[in-house]
Write a protein that holds these residues in place. Structure first.
Motif, PDB file in Angstrom:
ATOM      1  N   GLU A   1       0.856  -1.179   0.000  1.00  0.00           N
ATOM      2  CA  GLU A   1       0.000   0.000   0.000  1.00  0.00           C
ATOM      3  C   GLU A   1       0.895   1.233   0.000  1.00  0.00           C
ATOM      4  O   GLU A   1       2.109   1.144   0.201  1.00  0.00           O
ATOM      5  CB  GLU A   1      -0.902  -0.010   1.237  1.00  0.00           C
ATOM      6  N   GLY A   2       0.297   2.386  -0.234  1.00  0.00           N
ATOM      7  CA  GLY A   2       1.077   3.618  -0.258  1.00  0.00           C
ATOM      8  C   GLY A   2       1.548   3.985  -1.654  1.00  0.00           C
ATOM      9  O   GLY A   2       1.261   3.297  -2.641  1.00  0.00           O
ATOM     10  N   LYS A   3       2.277   5.092  -1.740  1.00  0.00           N
ATOM     11  CA  LYS A   3       2.672   5.676  -3.021  1.00  0.00           C
ATOM     12  C   LYS A   3       3.552   4.745  -3.851  1.00  0.00           C
ATOM     13  O   LYS A   3       3.335   4.556  -5.045  1.00  0.00           O
ATOM     14  CB  LYS A   3       3.421   6.987  -2.776  1.00  0.00           C
ATOM     15  N   ILE A   4       4.571   4.154  -3.231  1.00  0.00           N
ATOM     16  CA  ILE A   4       5.491   3.301  -3.985  1.00  0.00           C
ATOM     17  C   ILE A   4       4.776   2.051  -4.482  1.00  0.00           C
ATOM     18  O   ILE A   4       4.947   1.640  -5.635  1.00  0.00           O
ATOM     19  CB  ILE A   4       6.709   2.934  -3.117  1.00  0.00           C
ATOM     20  N   ALA A   5       3.969   1.441  -3.628  1.00  0.00           N
ATOM     21  CA  ALA A   5       3.205   0.260  -4.034  1.00  0.00           C
ATOM     22  C   ALA A   5       2.257   0.596  -5.176  1.00  0.00           C
ATOM     23  O   ALA A   5       2.073  -0.197  -6.111  1.00  0.00           O
ATOM     24  CB  ALA A   5       2.438  -0.308  -2.850  1.00  0.00           C
ATOM     25  N   GLU A   6       1.661   1.779  -5.120  1.00  0.00           N
ATOM     26  CA  GLU A   6       0.744   2.206  -6.185  1.00  0.00           C
ATOM     27  C   GLU A   6       1.496   2.391  -7.504  1.00  0.00           C
ATOM     28  O   GLU A   6       0.999   2.002  -8.578  1.00  0.00           O
ATOM     29  CB  GLU A   6       0.062   3.515  -5.787  1.00  0.00           C
ATOM     30  N   GLN A   7       2.697   2.934  -7.445  1.00  0.00           N
ATOM     31  CA  GLN A   7       3.510   3.106  -8.652  1.00  0.00           C
ATOM     32  C   GLN A   7       3.861   1.747  -9.266  1.00  0.00           C
ATOM     33  O   GLN A   7       3.806   1.575 -10.485  1.00  0.00           O
ATOM     34  CB  GLN A   7       4.784   3.877  -8.309  1.00  0.00           C
ATOM     35  N   ILE A   8       4.225   0.794  -8.413  1.00  0.00           N
ATOM     36  CA  ILE A   8       4.553  -0.543  -8.896  1.00  0.00           C
ATOM     37  C   ILE A   8       3.327  -1.189  -9.537  1.00  0.00           C
ATOM     38  O   ILE A   8       3.414  -1.785 -10.623  1.00  0.00           O
ATOM     39  CB  ILE A   8       5.086  -1.412  -7.735  1.00  0.00           C
ATOM     40  N   HIS A   9       2.191  -1.082  -8.877  1.00  0.00           N
ATOM     41  CA  HIS A   9       0.947  -1.647  -9.416  1.00  0.00           C
ATOM     42  C   HIS A   9       0.629  -1.039 -10.784  1.00  0.00           C
ATOM     43  O   HIS A   9       0.239  -1.753 -11.718  1.00  0.00           O
ATOM     44  CB  HIS A   9      -0.206  -1.389  -8.447  1.00  0.00           C
ATOM     45  N   ASN A  10       0.800   0.257 -10.926  1.00  0.00           N
ATOM     46  CA  ASN A  10       0.497   0.925 -12.198  1.00  0.00           C
ATOM     47  C   ASN A  10       1.460   0.488 -13.304  1.00  0.00           C
ATOM     48  O   ASN A  10       1.060   0.361 -14.472  1.00  0.00           O
ATOM     49  CB  ASN A  10       0.555   2.443 -12.019  1.00  0.00           C
ATOM     50  N   LEU A  11       2.710   0.250 -12.955  1.00  0.00           N
ATOM     51  CA  LEU A  11       3.676  -0.233 -13.943  1.00  0.00           C
ATOM     52  C   LEU A  11       3.319  -1.642 -14.419  1.00  0.00           C
ATOM     53  O   LEU A  11       3.421  -1.954 -15.610  1.00  0.00           O
ATOM     54  CB  LEU A  11       5.086  -0.214 -13.355  1.00  0.00           C
ATOM     55  N   ILE A  12       2.894  -2.498 -13.492  1.00  0.00           N
ATOM     56  CA  ILE A  12       2.465  -3.852 -13.865  1.00  0.00           C
ATOM     57  C   ILE A  12       1.232  -3.775 -14.765  1.00  0.00           C
ATOM     58  O   ILE A  12       1.128  -4.493 -15.785  1.00  0.00           O
ATOM     59  CB  ILE A  12       2.165  -4.688 -12.612  1.00  0.00           C
ATOM     60  N   LYS A  13       0.304  -2.925 -14.411  1.00  0.00           N
ATOM     61  CA  LYS A  13      -0.914  -2.750 -15.214  1.00  0.00           C
ATOM     62  C   LYS A  13      -0.566  -2.288 -16.625  1.00  0.00           C
ATOM     63  O   LYS A  13      -1.118  -2.797 -17.620  1.00  0.00           O
ATOM     64  CB  LYS A  13      -1.832  -1.737 -14.529  1.00  0.00           C
ATOM     65  N   LEU A  14       0.360  -1.345 -16.724  1.00  0.00           N
ATOM     66  CA  LEU A  14       0.800  -0.851 -18.031  1.00  0.00           C
ATOM     67  C   LEU A  14       1.503  -1.954 -18.815  1.00  0.00           C
ATOM     68  O   LEU A  14       1.279  -2.107 -20.028  1.00  0.00           O
ATOM     69  CB  LEU A  14       1.737   0.344 -17.835  1.00  0.00           C
ATOM     70  N   ALA A  15       2.335  -2.726 -18.141  1.00  0.00           N
ATOM     71  CA  ALA A  15       3.068  -3.809 -18.806  1.00  0.00           C
ATOM     72  C   ALA A  15       2.112  -4.845 -19.380  1.00  0.00           C
ATOM     73  O   ALA A  15       2.301  -5.328 -20.507  1.00  0.00           O
ATOM     74  CB  ALA A  15       4.030  -4.467 -17.817  1.00  0.00           C
ATOM     75  N   ARG A  16       1.086  -5.195 -18.622  1.00  0.00           N
ATOM     76  CA  ARG A  16       0.107  -6.165 -19.115  1.00  0.00           C
ATOM     77  C   ARG A  16      -0.656  -5.618 -20.314  1.00  0.00           C
ATOM     78  O   ARG A  16      -0.914  -6.337 -21.282  1.00  0.00           O
ATOM     79  CB  ARG A  16      -0.859  -6.527 -17.986  1.00  0.00           C
TER      80      ARG A  16
END
Length: 358
Positions: free
Chosen positions: A315-330
């Motif tokens: 959770e938090g800003k860094i976790a959100e950035q990682i989640h968004n990168l995975i979403k973009l990669a998919r």
């Protein structure tokens, strides 16, 4: 450039930590080390010990609601790969060992795994459900090359036409390509290859006894070319160590034929927090506090997060950035790819070990 000042060659953990279930502790005293130095003796031979065990059951019902599997099977406990971040380290404490060096150097071997599996899936009340090899520790760790316990398990799955999933980071899986191809003909197998970085230097310090990145990428390609569905686990993502590699890793494995990607954010549960902190201060002293603080920011300010649903996604800003990168990669690299569900329909006809005519 990663700065390496490790003391124990070829290991992830650099010490043993106290087992929370044991009253007594073990300490290596400085006067003993001094004595060994003067006598020209080794205080620690750093050898791996293999301990035969003969459990009564081998298939485990997975109770955790956020790991994506119903049953797991681990032919080995402990893992010589030595991945410093491994969540399974704490399970070694249940066997009376440390989650640190003991996890990498005291490997429990389940010699009767294939017999127990066959006994389980032949039961009348057993309904076919994918059983995942390596839900805890890698079924293709180095000793498998000699013992072939995992290969014997795959033969059982093939004989009874039972679905199986595999999680590994070792190219040794290609030794069993003949069995995997036969299983794949009936959609009975899928493979999850763990790739943490495209940098061999990062791989060496995080996962000292695993297959090289080059070999792992070749494994993804070979499996895909032979019709075996491959999901790549970009796991764990560790802020400021491999978090910048998410898109390059996803692009590369997509080009090699992977059908999907998954990810987790590193979590340092139980004794792993102490083990990892000791390791990173010795291995990457200049960035140690930065990495630890960023990991903590993903888990509510602590290194140890056991909350279902949050522990692996953060959770938090860094976790959100990682989640968004995975979403973009998919979206960018896996938009038209899909991993088929494993076939559960054949096993019932093969429970006796041969096809039923009626």
């Amino acid at each position: 450039m990663l700065e390496r000042t490790k003391n124990i060659k070829g290991r992830g953990a650099q010490k043993n930590v106290h087992n929370r279930f044991l009253q007594d502790t073990h300490e290596t005293r400085s006067d003993f080390l001094e004595y060994c130095h003067k006598e020209g003796e080794e205080a620690d031979k750093n050898k791996t010990q293999y301990i035969n065990t003969f459990p009564k059951t081998i298939v485990n019902k997975v109770q955790s609601p956020d790991v994506g599997m119903e049953y797991s099977l681990n032919p080995y406990q402990g893992c010589e790969h030595g991945c410093i971040y491994c969540y399974a380290r704490v399970t070694h404490e249940y066997w009376g060992f440390s989650a640190g060096l003991d996890f990498e150097r005291k490997i429990l071997v389940k010699r009767n795994a294939a017999e127990l599996l066959e006994e389980k899936i032949k039961k009348k009340n057993w309904q076919a459900c994918p059983i995942i090899l390596s839900g805890n520790t890698d079924c293709y760790q180095p000793v498998e090359k000699e013992l072939e316990i995992t290969r014997s398990l795959l033969k059982v799955f093939l004989k009874y036409k039972h679905p199986v999933g595999i999680i590994t980071k070792n190219a040794l899986i290609l030794r069993d390509l003949d069995l995997l191809k036969e299983l794949a003909k009936d959609n009975l197998v899928s493979v999850n290859i763990s790739i943490t970085s495209l940098s061999e230097e990062t791989r060496r310090v995080l996962e000292p006894r695993t297959a090289t990145i080059k070999k792992r990428l070749e494994t993804v390609q070979t499996l895909a070319e032979n019709g075996i569905p491959v999901n790549v686990m970009l796991a764990p993502i560790i802020p400021s160590i491999n978090s910048h590699e998410i898109l390059p890793m996803a692009k590369k494995v997509a080009e090699l034929g992977a059908t999907s990607i998954g990810y987790t954010i590193v979590r340092l549960n139980g004794a792993i927090g102490e083990i990892f902190s000791d390791w990173i201060h010795k291995t990457m002293p200049d960035k140690a506090e930065k990495v630890l603080n960023q990991i903590a920011s993903c888990h509510g300010g602590t290194l140890n997060d056991s909350r279902y649903g949050n522990r692996m996604r953060g959770e938090g800003k860094i976790a959100e950035q990682i989640h968004n990168l995975i979403k973009l990669a998919r979206l960018k690299y896996f938009k038209n790819k899909k991993t088929p569900k494993l076939n559960r329909t054949l096993h019932e006809k093969y429970k006796s070990g041969q096809y039923s005519l009626f």
